[in-house]
Motif scaffolding. Structure first.
Motif, short mmCIF file in Angstrom:
data_model
loop_
_atom_site.label_atom_id
_atom_site.label_comp_id
_atom_site.label_asym_id
_atom_site.label_seq_id
_atom_site.Cartn_x
_atom_site.Cartn_y
_atom_site.Cartn_z
N ALA A 1 0.67 -1.22 -0.09
CA ALA A 1 0.04 0.06 -0.21
C ALA A 1 0.93 1.18 0.04
CB ALA A 1 -0.86 0.06 1.18
N ALA A 2 2.27 1.40 0.64
CA ALA A 2 3.19 2.47 0.71
C ALA A 2 3.27 2.85 -0.75
CB ALA A 2 4.32 1.92 1.32
N GLU A 3 3.39 2.14 -1.79
CA GLU A 3 3.72 2.12 -3.15
C GLU A 3 2.41 2.73 -3.79
OE1 GLU A 3 7.20 -0.85 -2.07
OE2 GLU A 3 5.00 -1.24 -2.67
N THR A 4 1.20 2.70 -3.53
CA THR A 4 0.19 3.00 -4.26
C THR A 4 0.38 4.38 -4.96
OG1 THR A 4 -1.33 1.80 -2.86
CG2 THR A 4 -2.25 3.13 -4.26
N GLU A 5 0.70 5.50 -4.30
CA GLU A 5 0.60 6.91 -5.11
C GLU A 5 1.79 6.89 -6.24
OE1 GLU A 5 -1.68 8.85 -5.14
OE2 GLU A 5 -2.68 7.86 -3.64
N GLN A 6 2.92 6.13 -5.99
CA GLN A 6 4.09 6.10 -7.05
C GLN A 6 3.24 5.28 -8.06
OE1 GLN A 6 7.99 5.08 -6.27
NE2 GLN A 6 8.07 6.00 -3.88
N ILE A 7 2.93 4.10 -8.02
CA ILE A 7 2.22 3.45 -8.79
C ILE A 7 1.20 3.98 -9.89
CG2 ILE A 7 0.87 1.54 -9.29
CD1 ILE A 7 1.96 0.09 -6.82
N ILE A 8 0.34 4.67 -9.02
CA ILE A 8 -0.51 5.55 -9.76
C ILE A 8 0.12 6.88 -10.54
CG2 ILE A 8 -2.51 7.28 -9.60
CD1 ILE A 8 -3.38 5.53 -7.22
N ASP A 9 1.03 7.50 -9.87
CA ASP A 9 1.75 8.44 -10.89
C ASP A 9 2.73 7.98 -11.94
OD1 ASP A 9 2.76 11.19 -11.06
OD2 ASP A 9 4.68 10.42 -10.52
N LEU A 10 3.13 6.62 -12.02
CA LEU A 10 4.07 6.12 -12.82
C LEU A 10 3.04 5.73 -14.13
CD1 LEU A 10 6.35 4.20 -14.16
CD2 LEU A 10 5.23 2.31 -13.22
N ILE A 11 1.82 5.19 -13.89
CA ILE A 11 0.91 4.63 -14.85
C ILE A 11 0.23 5.66 -15.69
CG2 ILE A 11 -1.04 3.47 -15.14
CD1 ILE A 11 -0.26 1.31 -13.13
N LEU A 12 -0.39 6.57 -14.83
CA LEU A 12 -1.01 7.86 -15.36
C LEU A 12 -0.04 8.74 -16.22
CD1 LEU A 12 -3.46 9.20 -12.61
CD2 LEU A 12 -3.98 8.16 -14.64
N THR A 13 0.99 9.11 -15.65
CA THR A 13 2.23 9.90 -16.58
C THR A 13 2.28 9.10 -17.92
OG1 THR A 13 3.14 10.53 -14.59
CG2 THR A 13 4.42 10.67 -16.77
N ILE A 14 2.62 7.64 -17.92
CA ILE A 14 2.74 7.09 -19.35
C ILE A 14 1.41 7.12 -19.98
CG2 ILE A 14 3.06 4.51 -20.10
CD1 ILE A 14 4.94 4.28 -17.77
#
Length: 167
Positions: A12-25
């Motif tokens: 869960a700690a990485e959720t925001e980074q995951i969302i940021d990576l995916i949305l940016t791409i």
């Protein structure tokens, strides 16, 4: 110089980074008109992927999420790949991040008794399509997808990889 990275299951700690990576791409690189709200699974990774018997992996470099891949277990020996993304600065055969993410997913799927892995993608992601084809995925018509496969409304191209020789 070789990029040092690790592949691990997400927390869960990485959720925001995951969302940021995916949305940016999706949005900035490929101009795909999609939002985080269109992808509620990203805020519910445990419930959507892990609890039904799938998994969500990330690649990390210097504590930053640089890649992702997820497996949905839809039952009856069938898995579905979702959220396969690698940051543009870390792509390429020589870095091997996408390859290792996919290999981790395939090994997990095989261990879980999954015989066929499906995925959907969009025409614009030509490099992704070539990557899947190089890894043994074959094109499948939308009409021939498993009934239980959750579809993304933007997907236009579908593939399957059989993990054994049974068709």
């Amino acid at each position: 110089m070789e990029t040092q990275f690790e592949i691990k299951t997400s927390t869960a700690a990485e959720t925001e980074q995951i969302i940021d990576l995916i949305l940016t791409i999706q949005r900035q690189e490929f101009n795909i008109p999609i939002t985080a709200e269109d992808q509620p699974d990203l805020r519910e990774i445990d419930e959507f992927y892990k609890e039904p018997g799938g998994e969500f992996w990330i690649a990390k470099h210097n504590d930053q999420v640089i890649g992702s891949i997820a497996l949905i277990n839809i039952g009856e020996g069938i898995g579905v790949i979702r959220k396969m993304f690698v940051h543009k600065d870390y792509r390429g055969k020589e870095k091997g991040i996408a390859q290792q993410l996919l290999e981790r997913l395939i090994a997990y799927a095989a261990a879980k008794g999954i015989n066929a892995i499906y995925l959907g993608t969009v025409q614009i992601l030509k490099a992704a399509i070539r990557f899947y084809e190089r890894n043994g995925f074959v094109s499948v018509e939308k009409a021939n997808l498993p009934a239980a496969m959750p579809l993304m409304k933007l997907d236009t191209h579908f593939f399957v990889l059989h993990l054994n020789n049974e068709q």
